[in-house]
Design an enzyme around this catalytic site. Structure first.
Site, PDB file in Angstrom:
ATOM      1  N   CYS A 130       0.815  -1.222   0.000  1.00  0.00           N
ATOM      2  CA  CYS A 130       0.000   0.000   0.000  1.00  0.00           C
ATOM      3  C   CYS A 130       0.854   1.280   0.000  1.00  0.00           C
ATOM      4  O   CYS A 130       0.567   2.227  -0.737  1.00  0.00           O
ATOM      5  CB  CYS A 130      -0.949   0.000   1.191  1.00  0.00           C
ATOM      6  SG  CYS A 130      -0.182  -0.598   2.709  1.00  0.00           S
ATOM      7  N   GLN A 157       1.417   5.289   8.904  1.00  0.00           N
ATOM      8  CA  GLN A 157       0.483   4.304   8.365  1.00  0.00           C
ATOM      9  C   GLN A 157      -0.624   3.949   9.353  1.00  0.00           C
ATOM     10  O   GLN A 157      -0.378   3.733  10.544  1.00  0.00           O
ATOM     11  CB  GLN A 157       1.264   3.037   7.954  1.00  0.00           C
ATOM     12  CG  GLN A 157       2.253   3.318   6.833  1.00  0.00           C
ATOM     13  CD  GLN A 157       3.022   2.090   6.364  1.00  0.00           C
ATOM     14  OE1 GLN A 157       4.226   2.176   6.176  1.00  0.00           O
ATOM     15  NE2 GLN A 157       2.366   0.969   6.162  1.00  0.00           N
ATOM     16  N   ARG A 236       3.804   3.140  12.278  1.00  0.00           N
ATOM     17  CA  ARG A 236       2.366   2.901  12.503  1.00  0.00           C
ATOM     18  C   ARG A 236       1.854   3.994  13.438  1.00  0.00           C
ATOM     19  O   ARG A 236       2.469   4.257  14.485  1.00  0.00           O
ATOM     20  CB  ARG A 236       2.176   1.528  13.144  1.00  0.00           C
ATOM     21  CG  ARG A 236       0.731   1.098  13.253  1.00  0.00           C
ATOM     22  CD  ARG A 236       0.123   0.698  11.936  1.00  0.00           C
ATOM     23  NE  ARG A 236       0.693  -0.544  11.411  1.00  0.00           N
ATOM     24  CZ  ARG A 236       0.496  -0.958  10.150  1.00  0.00           C
ATOM     25  NH1 ARG A 236      -0.234  -0.251   9.310  1.00  0.00           N
ATOM     26  NH2 ARG A 236       1.035  -2.074   9.728  1.00  0.00           N
ATOM     27  N   HIS A 243      -3.047   6.122   4.689  1.00  0.00           N
ATOM     28  CA  HIS A 243      -1.636   6.303   5.028  1.00  0.00           C
ATOM     29  C   HIS A 243      -1.178   7.678   4.541  1.00  0.00           C
ATOM     30  O   HIS A 243      -1.561   8.123   3.456  1.00  0.00           O
ATOM     31  CB  HIS A 243      -0.765   5.265   4.309  1.00  0.00           C
ATOM     32  CG  HIS A 243      -0.962   3.846   4.764  1.00  0.00           C
ATOM     33  ND1 HIS A 243      -1.709   3.481   5.871  1.00  0.00           N
ATOM     34  CD2 HIS A 243      -0.478   2.677   4.255  1.00  0.00           C
ATOM     35  CE1 HIS A 243      -1.669   2.164   6.007  1.00  0.00           C
ATOM     36  NE2 HIS A 243      -0.946   1.656   5.042  1.00  0.00           N
ATOM     37  N   ASN A 316      -5.429   3.422   2.271  1.00  0.00           N
ATOM     38  CA  ASN A 316      -4.652   2.189   2.068  1.00  0.00           C
ATOM     39  C   ASN A 316      -5.506   0.993   1.680  1.00  0.00           C
ATOM     40  O   ASN A 316      -5.029   0.060   1.041  1.00  0.00           O
ATOM     41  CB  ASN A 316      -3.844   1.861   3.332  1.00  0.00           C
ATOM     42  CG  ASN A 316      -4.700   1.816   4.577  1.00  0.00           C
ATOM     43  OD1 ASN A 316      -5.319   2.812   4.946  1.00  0.00           O
ATOM     44  ND2 ASN A 316      -4.757   0.674   5.224  1.00  0.00           N
TER      45      ASN A 316
END
Ligand code: A2P
Length: 344
Positions: A130, A157, A236, A243, A316
C-alpha cells in the site's frame, strides 16, 4: 451484450477483501458470478455484494475452477498455497500479499505507472504494498519529466493496514484508556493508542523492517530502474484509515515546485491539494473512502540542489489495495489475451 466474468475474492471476510467486493461493485466491474472465499473460521458467514448477502465459503484446492479472475487478500501463506492452483485452473490471480511480488514470473503492477508489464504475466499478478502504490502514483509524473535519482520517505500508516484486528485494537485500547482501564497490546508490540510505532512487519538483519525494504525493492521493480536509491522509515500511527507519507526526492534535472504542481495536477489518479495559506493539504480523514492519491505541501528541499519535498496521502484499503487490484482486473478484461494463464 458485453461479456461478464466469474470472479472470486479470497479473504472476502477481511478488511481488504470486503473493500475488494465494494470496489468491484462501485466501479461497475462486469461480474457474472461472485464467489466469496476465506478460511474455515468464517465459512458460513455472509458478506454483502450488490445489495445481496453472499455466503462465505471455505477455500479448497478446487475452489477456483470456472473462475476467470480471483482477487486475493488472505496473507502470504494462503497466497503461496492457492495462487498456483488457481492459475493452473485457468483463473488469473491478482494477489495483494507480499508472497509473489519479487518473483520474476510475476509482474508487480500499478496501472498508472507500469500497465505495460502486465503483458508478461503467466497467471499471477502482484499488487504492490500500500505505501509503495501511493508513493509511486505521485512520483511517476515527476520521474517521467525530470528523472528521480533518490527517494527518502517517512510513512505514517493507519492501523487498517494490519487488517480488521488492527482497527479493533486501536478502537478498544482507546476506549479502555479513556475509562482508566488497561488494554495490553495483542496485535502490536506496544500500545498503539496515543503512540507512534517505528516498526511495521519484522526487523531484518540490515536494521530496516520488511515493510521498509518492500518500499525499496518494489520501487526498483515497478520503475524497472535498478539505479534509483530509496530509503524508508515506516511508522504505525493511531489513525484508522489512510496512510500519509512525507517524501523527499532528488531529481535528475531541476524542477520548480510550481512546475511539479502543474504536472501532478494533470496526472492520472492524483489530486493536488496544495494551498497551505488556506490550511489546505491532504489529510487522512479526508482521503478515507476515496480512490485518489492526494498530494500537497509541494516545495523545494532547501538542503539539496535538485530536491523536492511533498506530502502524499491515500486510503490504504482503496488505492493502496482494493482499487488497485480492481483496476488491474479492468486492464485484464480489456484484452482477451491477458485473461490466459500459463503457470506450471
Ligand atoms: P477468516 O475470516 O476465515 O480468518 P484481515 O487482513 O482483515 O486479517 O483478513 C484476512 C482474510 O484472509 C480473512 O478473510 C481470512 O479469513 C482470510 N484468510 C487468512 N488465512 C487464510 C487461509 N489460510 N485460507 C483462506 N483464507 C484465509
Amino acid at each position: 451484450m458485453s461479456r461478464e466474468y466469474n470472479v472470486g475474492v479470497l479473504g472476502a471476510s477481511g478488511a481488504v477483501g470486503r473493500e475488494m467486493l465494494k470496489s468491484l461493485q462501485d466501479r461497475g466491474f462486469p461480474v457474472k458470478t461472485i464467489k466469496a472465499l476465506a478460511s474455515s473460521r468464517s465459512a458460513g458467514s455472509t458478506v454483502e455484494f450488490e445489495g445481496k448477502e453472499i455466503k462465505v465459503e471455505e477455500t479448497k484446492p478446487d475452489s477456483f475452477k470456472g473462475l476467470d479472475i480471483a482477487l486475493f487478500s488472505a496473507g502470504a501463506g494462503a497466497s503461496a498455497q492457492y495462487a498456483p492452483l488457481a492459475a493452473q485452473a485457468g483463473c488469473v490471480v491478482v494477489d495483494n500479499s507480499s508472497n509473489w511480488r519479487q518473483d520474476p514470473r510475476v509482474p508487480l503492477i500499478v496501472p498508472e505507472v507500469n500497465a505495460g508489464a502486465l503483458k508478461k504475466h503467466k497467471g499471477i499478478i502482484a499488487n504492490p504494498n500500500c505505501s509503495t502504490i501511493q508513493m509511486l502514483v505521485a512520483l511517476k509524473p515527476i520521474y517521467d519529466a525530470v528523472g528521480v535519482k533518490r527517494i527518502i520517505v517517512a510513512t505514517y500508516q493507519s492501523v487498517s493496514g494490519t487488517g480488521q484486528k488492527g482497527v479493533e485494537e486501536l478502537a478498544e485500547q482507546t476506549r479502555k484508556l479513556f475509562n482508566g482501564q488497561e488494554y495490553p497490546p495483542k496485535v502490536y508490540p506496544h500500545r498503539i493508542a496515543f503512540n507512534c510505532l517505528p516498526h511495521i512487519d519484522v526487523f531484518l538483519d540490515n536494521g530496516y523492517t520488511k515493510e521498509e525494504m518492500k518500499m525499496v525493492n518494489e520501487t526498483l521493480k515497478i520503475f524497472d530502474d535498478p539505479n534509483i536509491k530509496v530509503s524508508a522509515t515506516c511508522v504505525r500511527v493511531p489513525v484508522f484509515y489512510a496512510h500519509s507519507e512525507a517524501i523527499w526526492i532528488e531529481t535528475g534535472r531541476p524542477i520548480k515546485p510550481e512546475a511539479a504542481r502543474e504536472i501532478l495536477s494533470r496526472a492520472p489518479g492524483v489530486l493536488v491539494q496544495d494551498d497551505p495559506q488556506a490550511n489546505f493539504y491532504p489529510l487522512a480523514s479526508e482521503a478515507t473512502g476515496r480512490e485518489e492519491v492526494f498530494v500537497g505541501r509541494i516545495r523545494a528541499d532547501l538542503s539539496l540542489e535538485n530536491g523536492l519535498s511533498m506530502w502524499v496521502v491515500s486510503d490504504n484499503l482503496k488505492k493502496g489495495a482494493a482499487t488497485n487490484a480492481v483496476e488491474i482486473a479492468e486492464l485484464l478484461i480489456r484484452e482477451p489475451d491477458l485473461l490466459k494463464t500459463d503457470w506450471n
